[in-house]
Design a protein around this motif. Structure first.
Motif, PDB file in Angstrom:
ATOM      1  N   GLY A  20     -14.806  30.529  -2.890  1.00  0.00           N
ATOM      2  CA  GLY A  20     -15.764  29.443  -2.871  1.00  0.00           C
ATOM      3  C   GLY A  20     -15.827  28.684  -1.573  1.00  0.00           C
ATOM      4  O   GLY A  20     -16.775  27.916  -1.343  1.00  0.00           O
ATOM      5  N   ASP A  36     -16.901  20.021  -1.279  1.00  0.00           N
ATOM      6  CA  ASP A  36     -15.870  20.828  -1.933  1.00  0.00           C
ATOM      7  C   ASP A  36     -16.538  22.036  -2.578  1.00  0.00           C
ATOM      8  O   ASP A  36     -17.763  22.227  -2.466  1.00  0.00           O
ATOM      9  CB  ASP A  36     -15.074  19.995  -2.933  1.00  0.00           C
ATOM     10  CG  ASP A  36     -15.890  19.485  -4.108  1.00  0.00           C
ATOM     11  OD1 ASP A  36     -17.017  19.996  -4.345  1.00  0.00           O
ATOM     12  OD2 ASP A  36     -15.414  18.571  -4.814  1.00  0.00           O
ATOM     13  N   SER A  37     -15.758  22.859  -3.246  1.00  0.00           N
ATOM     14  CA  SER A  37     -16.291  24.099  -3.797  1.00  0.00           C
ATOM     15  C   SER A  37     -17.222  23.881  -4.987  1.00  0.00           C
ATOM     16  O   SER A  37     -17.879  24.815  -5.438  1.00  0.00           O
ATOM     17  CB  SER A  37     -15.143  25.034  -4.198  1.00  0.00           C
ATOM     18  OG  SER A  37     -14.209  24.362  -5.009  1.00  0.00           O
ATOM     19  N   LEU A  38     -17.300  22.637  -5.483  1.00  0.00           N
ATOM     20  CA  LEU A  38     -18.264  22.278  -6.533  1.00  0.00           C
ATOM     21  C   LEU A  38     -19.476  21.582  -5.927  1.00  0.00           C
ATOM     22  O   LEU A  38     -20.275  20.978  -6.641  1.00  0.00           O
ATOM     23  CB  LEU A  38     -17.602  21.386  -7.577  1.00  0.00           C
ATOM     24  CG  LEU A  38     -16.448  22.017  -8.370  1.00  0.00           C
ATOM     25  CD1 LEU A  38     -15.842  21.002  -9.332  1.00  0.00           C
ATOM     26  CD2 LEU A  38     -16.911  23.264  -9.125  1.00  0.00           C
ATOM     27  N   HIS A  39     -19.574  21.627  -4.591  1.00  0.00           N
ATOM     28  CA  HIS A  39     -20.692  21.071  -3.824  1.00  0.00           C
ATOM     29  C   HIS A  39     -20.733  19.546  -3.863  1.00  0.00           C
ATOM     30  O   HIS A  39     -21.786  18.941  -3.647  1.00  0.00           O
ATOM     31  CB  HIS A  39     -22.025  21.654  -4.299  1.00  0.00           C
ATOM     32  CG  HIS A  39     -22.047  23.158  -4.272  1.00  0.00           C
ATOM     33  ND1 HIS A  39     -21.980  23.887  -3.103  1.00  0.00           N
ATOM     34  CD2 HIS A  39     -22.076  24.069  -5.292  1.00  0.00           C
ATOM     35  CE1 HIS A  39     -21.993  25.176  -3.385  1.00  0.00           C
ATOM     36  NE2 HIS A  39     -22.037  25.313  -4.691  1.00  0.00           N
ATOM     37  N   LYS A  40     -19.593  18.931  -4.105  1.00  0.00           N
ATOM     38  CA  LYS A  40     -19.488  17.474  -4.035  1.00  0.00           C
ATOM     39  C   LYS A  40     -19.233  17.078  -2.590  1.00  0.00           C
ATOM     40  O   LYS A  40     -18.300  17.573  -1.965  1.00  0.00           O
ATOM     41  CB  LYS A  40     -18.343  16.983  -4.923  1.00  0.00           C
ATOM     42  CG  LYS A  40     -18.164  15.468  -4.907  1.00  0.00           C
ATOM     43  CD  LYS A  40     -17.006  15.051  -5.785  1.00  0.00           C
ATOM     44  CE  LYS A  40     -16.778  13.542  -5.718  1.00  0.00           C
ATOM     45  NZ  LYS A  40     -15.617  13.121  -6.546  1.00  0.00           N
ATOM     46  N   LYS A  74      -6.067  24.612  -5.524  1.00  0.00           N
ATOM     47  CA  LYS A  74      -6.767  25.797  -5.972  1.00  0.00           C
ATOM     48  C   LYS A  74      -5.993  27.035  -5.583  1.00  0.00           C
ATOM     49  O   LYS A  74      -5.643  27.234  -4.420  1.00  0.00           O
ATOM     50  CB  LYS A  74      -8.164  25.872  -5.352  1.00  0.00           C
ATOM     51  CG  LYS A  74      -9.038  26.996  -5.919  1.00  0.00           C
ATOM     52  CD  LYS A  74     -10.430  26.919  -5.308  1.00  0.00           C
ATOM     53  CE  LYS A  74     -11.324  28.009  -5.851  1.00  0.00           C
ATOM     54  NZ  LYS A  74     -11.603  27.848  -7.284  1.00  0.00           N
TER      55      LYS A  74
END
Length: 290
Positions: free
Chosen positions: A92, A133-137, A288
């Protein structure tokens, strides 16, 4: 006393180290010894070849300075750096790419919108995007550390004897409350890796070119996230398919576009750009697992 021969020496060398059993250090050390000895036996390495390798490594050390690391360059042209980057890219996250031999960790802090290229000739390009971040935050307060060559393909650090400041074309930017970074700089050109040392001799002996595709270097950091070291390239440019250090990844290629109205982007810059591209960096959390 047991006799040492070419078949049992490998195990005896490994046994001579009192390493912690099953430790990471022991596994790496033993594996390197195994591969080195196996290669030597397989190729029946001669004294002249052995000394040639040692002299080559000595020359790499002799030409290296705090501002030019010939062993990093050697790692790069052999694809070792790229392989380590690929193995260590986390799911990610933005793919890693070469650090290169010219990184300095004390680049000056710059304000968002600053121009890195002073009065240098060339195409002025707006570089902008987000760090998430990998959640697009978005990640406010992330550090975007960048360095590059100029429009002639030269790093200022290579021309200190001609009066260039080694800190030119370098800067550290802190992302805003939306995780954004933006600045202008001069569009870099392709260049050859340093060709005047032992690594250059190796490339010539192997009939290989030394050209790198045009790129910008980055290290991106944020609290609680894994750092990334990477590069950004430009589509449809020279050497994009045969970069000398195998640094290009499809996901790291950006598209240069005409400049939009900066007020629509809510961006203010010190210098008016001629072109622009957007590139978002994605970091993976430290917790992670790979």
């Amino acid at each position: 006393m047991s006799d040492i021969n070419q078949f049992n020496i490998t195990q005896k060398v490994k046994d001579s180290f009192e390493t912690e059993p099953d430790s990471r250090f022991e596994k790496i050390l033993h594996s390197v010894i195994d591969h080195l000895h196996d290669c030597t036996r397989e190729l029946n390495v001669t004294h002249e070849e052995w000394m040639g390798v040692l002299n080559f490594l000595y020359d790499c050390g002799k030409i290296s300075t705090p501002e030019r690391h010939e062993f990093i360059l050697l790692s790069d042209v052999l694809g070792f750096s790229a392989l380590v980057d690929m193995i260590n890219t986390r799911g990610g996250a933005t793919e890693g790419s070469n650090l290169g031999p010219f990184y300095l960790d004390n680049a000056p802090e710059k304000k968002l919108g600053a121009h890195l290229a002073d009065d240098r000739d060339g195409v002025t390009v707006l570089v902008h995007g987000k760090v998430t971040d990998s959640l697009h935050k978005p990640l406010p307060g992330a550090i975007v550390d960048t360095w590059q060559a100029d429009a002639s393909g030269t790093y200022p650090i290579q021309e200190q004897e001609q009066g260039q400041d080694k800190m030119d074309l370098r800067g550290k930017f802190t992302t805003d409350e939306h995780g954004r970074y933006y600045y202008t700089t001069v569009l870099p050109k392709p260049y050859t890796v340093p060709y005047d040392g032992p690594v250059g001799q190796l490339l010539r002996a192997g009939n290989r070119h030394a050209w790198r595709a045009a790129h910008l270097h980055y290290i991106v950091r944020a609290e609680g996230m894994h750092d990334i070291t990477t590069e950004v390239f430009f589509e449809n440019t020279e050497y994009i398919d045969n970069d000398a250090v195998f640094g290009v990844r499809k996901s790291l290629i950006a598209k240069l576009e005409p400049v939009k109205k900066l007020d629509e982007l809510d961006i203010e810059t010190e210098k008016k750009p001629d072109a622009m591209f957007k590139f978002d960096f994605v970091l993976a959390p430290e917790s992670k697992k790979r």
